[in-house]
Scaffold this motif. Sequence first.
Motif, PDB file in Angstrom:
ATOM      1  N   GLU A 240       0.857  -1.184   0.000  1.00  0.00           N
ATOM      2  CA  GLU A 240       0.000   0.000   0.000  1.00  0.00           C
ATOM      3  C   GLU A 240       0.893   1.234   0.000  1.00  0.00           C
ATOM      4  O   GLU A 240       1.754   1.377   0.868  1.00  0.00           O
ATOM      5  CB  GLU A 240      -0.924   0.015   1.218  1.00  0.00           C
ATOM      6  N   LEU A 241       0.690   2.100  -0.981  1.00  0.00           N
ATOM      7  CA  LEU A 241       1.492   3.319  -1.096  1.00  0.00           C
ATOM      8  C   LEU A 241       0.575   4.536  -1.175  1.00  0.00           C
ATOM      9  O   LEU A 241      -0.430   4.520  -1.895  1.00  0.00           O
ATOM     10  CB  LEU A 241       2.367   3.270  -2.351  1.00  0.00           C
ATOM     11  N   GLU A 242       0.905   5.570  -0.426  1.00  0.00           N
ATOM     12  CA  GLU A 242       0.188   6.837  -0.510  1.00  0.00           C
ATOM     13  C   GLU A 242       0.875   7.719  -1.547  1.00  0.00           C
ATOM     14  O   GLU A 242       2.108   7.792  -1.606  1.00  0.00           O
ATOM     15  CB  GLU A 242       0.164   7.532   0.849  1.00  0.00           C
ATOM     16  N   GLY A 243       0.082   8.381  -2.360  1.00  0.00           N
ATOM     17  CA  GLY A 243       0.646   9.244  -3.385  1.00  0.00           C
ATOM     18  C   GLY A 243       1.178  10.546  -2.812  1.00  0.00           C
ATOM     19  O   GLY A 243       0.867  10.937  -1.686  1.00  0.00           O
ATOM     20  N   THR A 244       2.001  11.193  -3.588  1.00  0.00           N
ATOM     21  CA  THR A 244       2.558  12.502  -3.225  1.00  0.00           C
ATOM     22  C   THR A 244       2.232  13.485  -4.361  1.00  0.00           C
ATOM     23  O   THR A 244       1.934  13.064  -5.485  1.00  0.00           O
ATOM     24  CB  THR A 244       4.073  12.420  -3.020  1.00  0.00           C
ATOM     25  N   PRO A 245       2.291  14.804  -4.105  1.00  0.00           N
ATOM     26  CA  PRO A 245       1.926  15.787  -5.146  1.00  0.00           C
ATOM     27  C   PRO A 245       2.731  15.679  -6.424  1.00  0.00           C
ATOM     28  O   PRO A 245       2.263  16.115  -7.493  1.00  0.00           O
ATOM     29  CB  PRO A 245       2.176  17.119  -4.440  1.00  0.00           C
ATOM     30  N   ASP A 246       3.937  15.095  -6.352  1.00  0.00           N
ATOM     31  CA  ASP A 246       4.746  14.997  -7.561  1.00  0.00           C
ATOM     32  C   ASP A 246       4.444  13.727  -8.361  1.00  0.00           C
ATOM     33  O   ASP A 246       5.009  13.518  -9.431  1.00  0.00           O
ATOM     34  CB  ASP A 246       6.229  15.042  -7.204  1.00  0.00           C
ATOM     35  N   MET A 247       3.536  12.894  -7.875  1.00  0.00           N
ATOM     36  CA  MET A 247       3.169  11.670  -8.602  1.00  0.00           C
ATOM     37  C   MET A 247       2.036  11.998  -9.577  1.00  0.00           C
ATOM     38  O   MET A 247       0.861  11.711  -9.331  1.00  0.00           O
ATOM     39  CB  MET A 247       2.757  10.565  -7.629  1.00  0.00           C
ATOM     40  N   VAL A 248       2.406  12.610 -10.694  1.00  0.00           N
ATOM     41  CA  VAL A 248       1.452  13.058 -11.701  1.00  0.00           C
ATOM     42  C   VAL A 248       1.684  12.263 -12.987  1.00  0.00           C
ATOM     43  O   VAL A 248       2.820  12.003 -13.372  1.00  0.00           O
ATOM     44  CB  VAL A 248       1.600  14.577 -11.960  1.00  0.00           C
ATOM     45  N   PHE A 249       0.591  11.873 -13.643  1.00  0.00           N
ATOM     46  CA  PHE A 249       0.710  11.103 -14.880  1.00  0.00           C
ATOM     47  C   PHE A 249      -0.295  11.626 -15.901  1.00  0.00           C
ATOM     48  O   PHE A 249      -1.311  12.251 -15.536  1.00  0.00           O
ATOM     49  CB  PHE A 249       0.488   9.613 -14.619  1.00  0.00           C
ATOM     50  N   LYS A 344       8.473 -10.078  -6.225  1.00  0.00           N
ATOM     51  CA  LYS A 344       9.312  -9.948  -7.414  1.00  0.00           C
ATOM     52  C   LYS A 344       8.999  -8.685  -8.213  1.00  0.00           C
ATOM     53  O   LYS A 344       9.522  -8.493  -9.299  1.00  0.00           O
ATOM     54  CB  LYS A 344       9.133 -11.188  -8.300  1.00  0.00           C
ATOM     55  N   VAL A 345       8.112  -7.845  -7.666  1.00  0.00           N
ATOM     56  CA  VAL A 345       7.777  -6.574  -8.312  1.00  0.00           C
ATOM     57  C   VAL A 345       8.630  -5.471  -7.700  1.00  0.00           C
ATOM     58  O   VAL A 345       8.604  -5.253  -6.491  1.00  0.00           O
ATOM     59  CB  VAL A 345       6.284  -6.240  -8.140  1.00  0.00           C
ATOM     60  N   VAL A 346       9.397  -4.783  -8.547  1.00  0.00           N
ATOM     61  CA  VAL A 346      10.276  -3.717  -8.038  1.00  0.00           C
ATOM     62  C   VAL A 346       9.729  -2.328  -8.353  1.00  0.00           C
ATOM     63  O   VAL A 346      10.231  -1.326  -7.830  1.00  0.00           O
ATOM     64  CB  VAL A 346      11.705  -3.848  -8.612  1.00  0.00           C
ATOM     65  N   GLY A 347       8.701  -2.257  -9.196  1.00  0.00           N
ATOM     66  CA  GLY A 347       8.140  -0.957  -9.522  1.00  0.00           C
ATOM     67  C   GLY A 347       6.873  -1.076 -10.335  1.00  0.00           C
ATOM     68  O   GLY A 347       6.569  -2.141 -10.905  1.00  0.00           O
ATOM     69  N   VAL A 348       6.110   0.023 -10.365  1.00  0.00           N
ATOM     70  CA  VAL A 348       4.857   0.072 -11.109  1.00  0.00           C
ATOM     71  C   VAL A 348       4.870   1.310 -11.995  1.00  0.00           C
ATOM     72  O   VAL A 348       5.199   2.415 -11.535  1.00  0.00           O
ATOM     73  CB  VAL A 348       3.638   0.119 -10.160  1.00  0.00           C
ATOM     74  N   TYR A 349       4.509   1.126 -13.274  1.00  0.00           N
ATOM     75  CA  TYR A 349       4.339   2.239 -14.198  1.00  0.00           C
ATOM     76  C   TYR A 349       2.850   2.582 -14.272  1.00  0.00           C
ATOM     77  O   TYR A 349       2.023   1.726 -14.622  1.00  0.00           O
ATOM     78  CB  TYR A 349       4.833   1.881 -15.594  1.00  0.00           C
ATOM     79  N   ILE A 350       2.494   3.828 -13.950  1.00  0.00           N
ATOM     80  CA  ILE A 350       1.160   4.360 -14.196  1.00  0.00           C
ATOM     81  C   ILE A 350       1.315   5.347 -15.343  1.00  0.00           C
ATOM     82  O   ILE A 350       1.830   6.451 -15.150  1.00  0.00           O
ATOM     83  CB  ILE A 350       0.576   5.064 -12.959  1.00  0.00           C
ATOM     84  N   GLU A 351       0.902   4.948 -16.531  1.00  0.00           N
ATOM     85  CA  GLU A 351       1.239   5.697 -17.746  1.00  0.00           C
ATOM     86  C   GLU A 351       2.766   5.839 -17.799  1.00  0.00           C
ATOM     87  O   GLU A 351       3.459   4.831 -17.788  1.00  0.00           O
ATOM     88  CB  GLU A 351       0.514   7.046 -17.782  1.00  0.00           C
ATOM     89  N   ASP A 352       3.308   7.066 -17.811  1.00  0.00           N
ATOM     90  CA  ASP A 352       4.764   7.222 -17.839  1.00  0.00           C
ATOM     91  C   ASP A 352       5.357   7.527 -16.455  1.00  0.00           C
ATOM     92  O   ASP A 352       6.536   7.834 -16.325  1.00  0.00           O
ATOM     93  CB  ASP A 352       5.173   8.291 -18.836  1.00  0.00           C
ATOM     94  N   LEU A 353       4.507   7.447 -15.420  1.00  0.00           N
ATOM     95  CA  LEU A 353       4.982   7.675 -14.047  1.00  0.00           C
ATOM     96  C   LEU A 353       5.477   6.361 -13.460  1.00  0.00           C
ATOM     97  O   LEU A 353       4.752   5.369 -13.429  1.00  0.00           O
ATOM     98  CB  LEU A 353       3.842   8.228 -13.196  1.00  0.00           C
ATOM     99  N   TYR A 354       6.728   6.362 -13.016  1.00  0.00           N
ATOM    100  CA  TYR A 354       7.321   5.164 -12.417  1.00  0.00           C
ATOM    101  C   TYR A 354       7.315   5.287 -10.889  1.00  0.00           C
ATOM    102  O   TYR A 354       7.819   6.267 -10.347  1.00  0.00           O
ATOM    103  CB  TYR A 354       8.744   4.922 -12.916  1.00  0.00           C
ATOM    104  N   ILE A 355       6.755   4.279 -10.224  1.00  0.00           N
ATOM    105  CA  ILE A 355       6.696   4.262  -8.757  1.00  0.00           C
ATOM    106  C   ILE A 355       7.520   3.085  -8.284  1.00  0.00           C
ATOM    107  O   ILE A 355       7.118   1.922  -8.472  1.00  0.00           O
ATOM    108  CB  ILE A 355       5.255   4.147  -8.264  1.00  0.00           C
ATOM    109  N   PRO A 356       8.658   3.306  -7.661  1.00  0.00           N
ATOM    110  CA  PRO A 356       9.466   2.185  -7.170  1.00  0.00           C
ATOM    111  C   PRO A 356       8.806   1.527  -5.963  1.00  0.00           C
ATOM    112  O   PRO A 356       8.149   2.178  -5.153  1.00  0.00           O
ATOM    113  CB  PRO A 356      10.779   2.853  -6.781  1.00  0.00           C
ATOM    114  N   ILE A 357       8.963   0.208  -5.877  1.00  0.00           N
ATOM    115  CA  ILE A 357       8.443  -0.576  -4.764  1.00  0.00           C
ATOM    116  C   ILE A 357       9.610  -1.006  -3.889  1.00  0.00           C
ATOM    117  O   ILE A 357      10.519  -1.687  -4.361  1.00  0.00           O
ATOM    118  CB  ILE A 357       7.676  -1.835  -5.244  1.00  0.00           C
ATOM    119  N   LYS A 358       9.606  -0.571  -2.674  1.00  0.00           N
ATOM    120  CA  LYS A 358      10.696  -0.924  -1.765  1.00  0.00           C
ATOM    121  C   LYS A 358      10.312  -2.129  -0.950  1.00  0.00           C
ATOM    122  O   LYS A 358       9.259  -2.160  -0.343  1.00  0.00           O
ATOM    123  CB  LYS A 358      10.994   0.265  -0.852  1.00  0.00           C
TER     124      LYS A 358
END
Length: 358
Positions: A240-249, A344-358
């Motif tokens: 579960e990740l909360e978005g931040t204002p810079d997470m725009v797609f 085994k998931v290290v990141g998620v692409y929402i359109e061209d926005l990349y969200i790394p998974i730690k």
Amino acid sequence: MNKFDRKIKELSKNIEVPASYDEKVDKVLLDIMKKDMAPLEKRKNRKLLPRLAVCLICIICAISLYTIDAHAHIFSFFKESILDFLGRGNSEDDIEDMGVGSEKQSVDSKLDLMMELQESVMDSHSIYLMVKMTAPPDIRFEENVLFDYFCFCKGTNYSSNQLIGGSISCELLEVSEDFPNIATYVVSLVFDENLEEDSEVTVCFEDLTRDPYSSNPELMIDGVWSITFYYHQTVTDRIELEGTPDMVFPFINTTAELMKLELSPFGILVYADVSNFPNDELGISDTNIAIRLKMIDGSELTVVSHDPDTRGYVQGGSISFSEEGDKTFEQVNLEFTNMINIAKVVGVYIEDLYIPIK
């Protein structure tokens, strides 16, 4: 006649009786004795009836134990499939490593159709139930034998005001080889709203029907059945990740802001602020969001694509909109074609926005 009788008597005195005659007489007498003894032996056999009953009980118990053991193996199959969903290519150990557990639940029994909720798998936005159904002997379960209506409700009874919305399905998993009137179904729900942990939920079924969605459905058993269970998340691994204002797609011809992202072995949920797009055009526009998963080996798994020739890794889900004040939000809730190992998931692409998974 007296002279004739006396003549017979005189002749009989001179007749010599062979020894075999006595043997035949003895045999006849013995047979008569056996017939006289037969009722006694039948009454004696009645004493064996309790012993036969005990033997039958033992046989039934043995069959029941086999059935219980078979059920234990069924869920191994269930975990490897859930309609080709749980673990295609995943071993049982892999599934357990993904944090997917299950719970046994309750039984709803009626004369016309008995339902047993054997297993349940749940996460924050998904419910999968494995239900065993036993119908009268003249009913044969087949792939096209389904229910005319089925749903999930909050609480212990059906209520149109308590319906849980989302993507719902009911599919035949298997039919007993020896008893075609016994079958196992998987009922699933991918829902948008939040359910309280340990709250009561009821799954309802109505009218067992052959080809219910065809132009000529055949009603097999008329009735309504329900099973109440407790909603309890059995999937321990989720992100579960909360978005931040810079997470725009990019979103249609404008932009959207990611508010929340949830990832589980079963699916993904994206919650975004889409207020920049005109609210009155949302219902007539393509609001799909392209989603890809970046895997630890460097590969990418396409969940949703704007390319119509690219098949996404999705077999169901929902898109909904909500308003809070002057804000408009879109929630995309998707069910994967097959369970994945989110470790085994290290990141998620929402359109061209990349969200790394730690």
